[in-house]
Write an enzyme that holds these catalytic residues in place. Structure first.
Site, short mmCIF file in Angstrom:
data_model
loop_
_atom_site.label_atom_id
_atom_site.label_comp_id
_atom_site.label_asym_id
_atom_site.label_seq_id
_atom_site.Cartn_x
_atom_site.Cartn_y
_atom_site.Cartn_z
N GLY A 1 15.23 67.25 3.51
CA GLY A 1 13.84 67.69 3.61
C GLY A 1 13.11 66.74 4.54
N THR A 2 13.21 66.99 5.84
CA THR A 2 12.75 65.99 6.81
C THR A 2 11.23 65.90 6.92
OG1 THR A 2 13.17 67.62 8.56
CG2 THR A 2 14.85 65.93 8.17
N ASN A 3 10.51 66.90 6.40
CA ASN A 3 9.05 66.75 6.38
C ASN A 3 8.67 65.55 5.51
OD1 ASN A 3 9.08 69.09 7.84
ND2 ASN A 3 8.27 70.39 6.22
N ASP A 4 9.16 65.55 4.26
CA ASP A 4 8.83 64.45 3.35
C ASP A 4 9.60 63.19 3.70
OD1 ASP A 4 6.94 65.77 1.94
OD2 ASP A 4 8.16 66.20 0.18
N GLY B 1 2.23 70.86 42.58
CA GLY B 1 0.80 70.64 42.74
C GLY B 1 0.24 69.44 42.01
N ARG C 1 14.04 74.40 45.87
CA ARG C 1 14.22 73.79 44.55
C ARG C 1 14.51 74.90 43.55
NH1 ARG C 1 7.88 71.94 43.78
NH2 ARG C 1 6.97 74.02 43.81
N ARG D 1 11.16 78.57 -1.35
CA ARG D 1 10.23 77.72 -2.10
C ARG D 1 9.63 78.54 -3.24
NH1 ARG D 1 8.56 76.29 3.90
NH2 ARG D 1 8.86 78.53 3.89
N TYR E 1 24.58 73.04 8.79
CA TYR E 1 23.61 74.08 9.15
C TYR E 1 22.22 73.48 9.31
CZ TYR E 1 21.96 74.04 4.28
OH TYR E 1 21.43 73.66 3.05
N LYS F 1 12.68 67.33 45.92
CA LYS F 1 12.39 67.76 47.29
C LYS F 1 13.30 67.06 48.29
CE LYS F 1 8.31 68.91 48.32
NZ LYS F 1 6.91 68.71 48.09
N CYS G 1 16.37 71.40 5.97
CA CYS G 1 15.46 72.51 5.72
C CYS G 1 14.01 72.17 6.06
CB CYS G 1 15.56 72.98 4.27
SG CYS G 1 15.13 71.72 3.05
N MET H 1 1.07 66.15 42.39
CA MET H 1 0.91 64.95 43.20
C MET H 1 0.44 65.35 44.60
SD MET H 1 4.11 62.69 41.80
CE MET H 1 5.26 64.06 41.85
N ARG I 1 4.87 63.77 51.84
CA ARG I 1 4.85 64.59 50.62
C ARG I 1 5.53 63.84 49.47
NH1 ARG I 1 4.90 70.51 51.93
NH2 ARG I 1 4.75 70.73 54.19
N ARG J 1 14.89 76.31 -4.00
CA ARG J 1 14.37 75.03 -4.47
C ARG J 1 13.52 75.28 -5.71
NH1 ARG J 1 10.26 71.89 -0.65
NH2 ARG J 1 8.84 73.49 -1.47
N HIS K 1 0.22 72.10 5.26
CA HIS K 1 0.43 73.36 4.53
C HIS K 1 0.21 74.56 5.43
CE1 HIS K 1 -0.98 76.78 2.04
NE2 HIS K 1 0.00 76.39 1.24
N GLU L 1 15.07 63.58 0.53
CA GLU L 1 13.77 63.45 1.17
C GLU L 1 13.10 62.11 0.88
OE1 GLU L 1 11.33 66.67 -0.45
OE2 GLU L 1 12.66 66.74 -2.18
N SER M 1 20.53 68.86 1.25
CA SER M 1 19.67 69.47 2.28
C SER M 1 18.56 68.48 2.59
CB SER M 1 19.09 70.79 1.79
OG SER M 1 18.28 71.37 2.78
#
Length: 885
Positions: free
Chosen positions: A770-773, A103, A344, A566, A855, A24, A835, A105, A94, A622, A460, A749, A768
């Site tokens: 496996g960033t979950n595990d 809205g 703004r 999978r 990738y 602002k 992946c 603050m 203000r 896989r 899952h 992983e 590749s």
């Protein structure tokens, strides 16, 4: 410098000072420098907010002198004096953070009024009603925000005065009633606080400034910051500005305008106003606002105050051209003269953002790179999935994790079998489970949405739902699911089998009843933006897809291959699970091979379909990853039913299930460890892949299989698995007389795999991540259980974000960097991808670009998001290089 002045065509700051002056303040400074009519004032910087917060409400020592000097300059320009009974200056106070927080603050108007200055305002304007109206508004705002006396008491008193005067609107209350109301308001304050309402304008000013700084940490501001990842350390600025009055008569007005339609992006002046009103009236909904333009209805500003309207049109056109973006404008008309109170960059829907960006390129306002950066990838899901009708009433009964976007409604069912039965009857169903397992896949497939009480963003349910493009709300710990009774309860509400509920997978909210939805459409401007992103991005985008249908959807969304197929998901169809279970129960290798022989043609058929759908593009498959016990039911009644179906003794089946059970399956007998023990499993899967590749190649279709070995931790594991895969493929290709190209790689992983990536790379053509595990093993967290406490970690600042949602750069990202460096040291041209579900999350995709992956791979419906972010990452990288050159 803590105070920046603006007024009379000159300002200390500019639009580039947003971090210091807030959005602002920077906008007011820039408009002043442009010669646009802005009431004079000054901005107290965000640094003061930080100081005030960190020092227990104490200001920098020189601030009061700086404020006094700036206030004197305002007085000189306006020709009035702050606190002067004869000719009073009134001001507004203000908030204004660097990120727009509409809205969230606090704002106080008409500050400086007391009985004496109110009398002075009457004498100066000759309008007693106007002065008293401003006074009662000021008491209400100041009492609510600074003194913390609830607004409701003042509103109730005002309502009584309206009723007594037999009028409908506040601006119709006569002057005498307002005078009585002011006296009543002051009595309310005395009763609530034990003190009289403050009459010293200087005391009022510093009370208001402090309250606005405090509002940076009010509940709604904190919630908003969490929603939009706005750092707490930014703070807010405070803007003190001479008042102009839209409530001084019928030649006065106040309103809000957008330079384009914020819902559609259409190039038309859009907004609302109220005659004889102040800004709070427009947003409070007490009166129905009127349209700005004659084309939109009677009573427009264009008709009522044509000269002011013409000035407003000229100003909005100037502002949009100057800022080169759609603007959100606040204005007041006082005695026919237009004043701008704010400009703004406007909030807008995802659809509007895309259309405005493309249109502005066509209009020559911005270039393509700028257009790409104007589209928020976090909102793109709105364009790919149905959303709730914003006009429909709703009330959430519970809130979980927004695991997979979209909005759906349907009848509650509690098992996969119920889901299939009801879906066969043509009913829309929502599958509600404590948590899902691979056995629920058939029910998940036919359900419109999935709701679970346990599990996190990579559980899952979440992973499978995203892959299917299904709406999913996971980890809704508020609900208690009783599958046996066919009901769930939440805070005293019982929802039974067959009841209708609505899920919003974009917010994690659960609603009782059916709420209408708006379908998603891929419109031309969106395709244009994605095309521009494709033209500049370096990072390829693949999809996680397990079926030919998934593969076709992925390709339609622009996927450049499959980064994760999978194979275990193919095993859960009813006609296949029996053969898998037969293999599990087999006592020797011969029995396992006999069972696997039944699976072979089914797997081959799957791969043929996927290869055809992805013609000419790589497909990473896989091999079997989960532990074998996941293919057997858990409950006794289910085991007994299975024993009857398989014609085996229940006790034999129970003992086998118990023998396979593990205390920590995620770290147990799974992935390549299964194939070390039972190599025939991977042999048959590899045979199915090779035979499918031969069949498709013979049909003249180019096929590029990439066979991926999961959970490798030791060099010898990948060495043995590569030998197995190569041996089987060579045999199939030699027998067929056809030799498609293929590669063998591994998922990274485990932390050990990252550390010894140089050794693993000797036997791998690709990595590749496996960033979950990898996230689970780096943090030592179970993703299915972490949902119970990770929200508290984020809320209390222990972690900036849920690491299963946004990739943890400091830990998981550091392990990835190690693996990349060491893998490329051994094999410089090794292909590198990701992946895990992070492959479709914007900040994670940007990180993948930064560390040089080839990738990313994500669920099909997140492919457009990843394409956009990959393009944006290239643009930002190019801009950074240019700025340092």
């Amino acid at each position: 410098m803590h105070v920046y002045f603006f007024g009379a065509g000159k300002a200390d700051g500019t639009k580039d000072d947003k971090n210091l002056l807030g959005g602002k303040g920077a906008g007011l400074a820039e408009m002043t420098n442009l010669g646009i009519p802005v009431p004079p004032g000054f901005t107290i910087t965000t640094e003061v907010c930080t100081h005030y917060t960190q020092h227990g409400g104490v200001y920098p020592p020189d601030l009061k002198d700086d404020v006094q000097e700036a206030l004197r300059r305002v007085e000189d320009l306006v020709g009035a004096r702050f606190g002067d009974a004869a000719n009073p200056l009134l001001v507004s106070v203000r908030s204004g953070a660097r990120a727009s927080m509409p809205g969230m603050m606090d704002t106080i108007l008409n500050l400086g009024l007391n009985d004496d200055t109110c009398a002075g305002l009457v004498a100066r304007t000759g309008d007693r009603r106007f002065a008293l109206d401003a006074y009662r508004r000021f008491i209400t705002m100041y009492s609510d925000i600074v003194l913390r006396v609830g607004r409701s008491r003042f509103e109730e008193a005002l309502a009584r005065r309206r009723a007594a005067a037999n009028v409908q609107h506040d601006h119709q209350v006569p002057a005498e009633a307002l005078a009585e109301l002011v006296a009543e308001y002051k009595q309310i304050v005395r009763e609530a606080t034990g003190k009289p309402f403050p009459t010293d304008p200087a005391e009022q000013l510093w009370g208001a400034i402090s309250a606005v700084f405090r509002s940076w940490n009010n509940d709604r501001a904190v919630t908003y910051r969490k929603m939009y990842d706005i750092p707490e350390t930014w703070g807010t600025a405070v803007n003190v500005q001479a008042m102009v009055f839209g409530n001084q008569g019928e030649d006065c007005a106040t309103g809000v305008a957008f330079t384009r339609d914020p819902s559609t992006g259409e190039r038309r002046f859009f907004g609302e106003y109220l005659p004889n009103a102040q800004g709070e009236d427009v947003v409070a909904g007490i009166r129905t606002p009127l349209h700005l333009t004659r084309a939109n209805g009677a009573g427009s500003l264009e008709e009522r105050l044509p000269e002011a309207y013409a000035s407003l049109v000229a100003v909005y056109q100037k502002l949009e051209k100057h800022f080169r973006d759609m603007q959100d404008i606040e204005f007041t008309v006082q005695r026919g003269k237009l004043w701008l109170l704010q400009t703004r960059n406007a909030k807008r829907t995802a659809r509007a953002a895309v259309k405005v960006a493309v249109d502005m390129v066509a209009e020559g306002l911005i270039d393509r790179d700028t257009a790409l950066l104007r589209v928020d990838p976090g909102t793109i899901d709105q364009l790919l999935h149905p959303t709730l009708d914003p006009k429909a009433p709703r009330k959430a009964i519970a809130k979980g994790l927004p695991a997979s976007p979209g909005a759906v409604n349907g009848h509650v069912v509690f098992s996969a079998e119920e889901a299939e039965e009801e879906a066969d009857k043509g009913r829309r169903v929502i599958l509600v489970r404590t948590e899902t397992s691979p056995e629920d896949i058939s029910g998940m497939k036919v359900a419109r949405g999935i709701l679970t009480s346990r599990g996190g963003m990579t559980s899952h349910a979440a992973v499978v739902a995203r892959g299917m493009g299904k709406c999913c709300v996971a980890g809704t710990t508020e609900i208690d699911v009783d599958e046996a009774k066919g009901q769930f309860t939440v805070r005293g509400t019982i929802v039974k089998r067959g009841d209708n509920i609505t899920l919003d997978g974009s917010t994690g909210e659960v609603f009782l009843g059916e709420i209408p939805t708006i379908p998603a459409t891929l419109f031309d401007e969106f395709k244009t933006v994605l095309k521009w992103a494709d033209e500049v991005r370096r990072l390829k985008v693949r999809a996680n897809a397990d079926t030919p249908d998934d593969a076709r959807i992925a390709r339609e969304f622009g996927a450049e291959g499959i980064g994760l197929c999978r194979t275990e998901h193919m095993f859960f169809a009813p006609e296949r699970i029996a053969a898998v279970r037969e293999m599990i129960l087999s006592a020797d290798e011969a029995g396992r091979r006999a069972a696997l022989a039944k699976i072979l043609p089914m797997q081959r058929e799957d791969f043929v379909g996927i290869f055809k759908a992805m013609e000419g593009l790589p497909v990473t498959i896989r091999l079997l990853d989960p532990p074998l016990h996941e293919f057997l039911p858990v409950e006794r009644e289910d085991l007994e039913e299975l024993a009857r179906e398989m014609k085996v003794d229940y006790e034999t089946l129970r003992r086998r299930r118990a023998a396979l059970a593990e205390f920590n399956p995620m770290l147990g007998h799974r992935g390549c460890r299964l194939a070390i023990t039972f190599p025939e499993i991977y042999e048959v899967q590899t045979q199915a892949i090779a035979e499918a590749a031969v069949e498709v190649a013979r049909a003249g279709i180019k096929v590029i299989p990439e066979i991926m070995i999961p959970l490798v931790a030791v060099e010898e594991e990948i060495a043995k698995m590569r030998e197995l895969v190569t041996r089987v493929c060579d045999a199939v290709f030699a027998a067929a007389g056809v030799r498609p190209d293929y590669t063998v790689g591994t998922m990274i992983e485990l932390p050990r795999a990252c550390v010894v990536a140089d050794e693993i790379a000797r036997h791998a053509d690709f990595f590749s991540f496996g960033t979950n595990d990898l996230t689970q093993t780096v943090f030592g967290l179970s993703r299915d259980d972490a949902g119970k406490f990770l929200p508290a970690y984020v809320e209390r600042g222990v972690l900036p974000k849920d690491p299963f949602v946004a990739l943890d750069r400091g830990g998981v990202g550091a392990m990835m960097r190690i693996a990349i460096e060491r893998g490329r040291k051994t094999k410089p041209r090794i292909k590198l991808g990701i992946c895990g579900e992070h492959g479709g999350e914007p900040s994670s995709v940007e990180f993948c670009h930064e560390i040089g992956l080839d990738y990313v791979s994500c669920s099909p419906f997140r492919v457009p998001v990843a394409r956009l972010v990959a393009g944006q990452s290239t643009v930002r990288g190019t801009a950074a290089i240019s700025s340092t050159a």
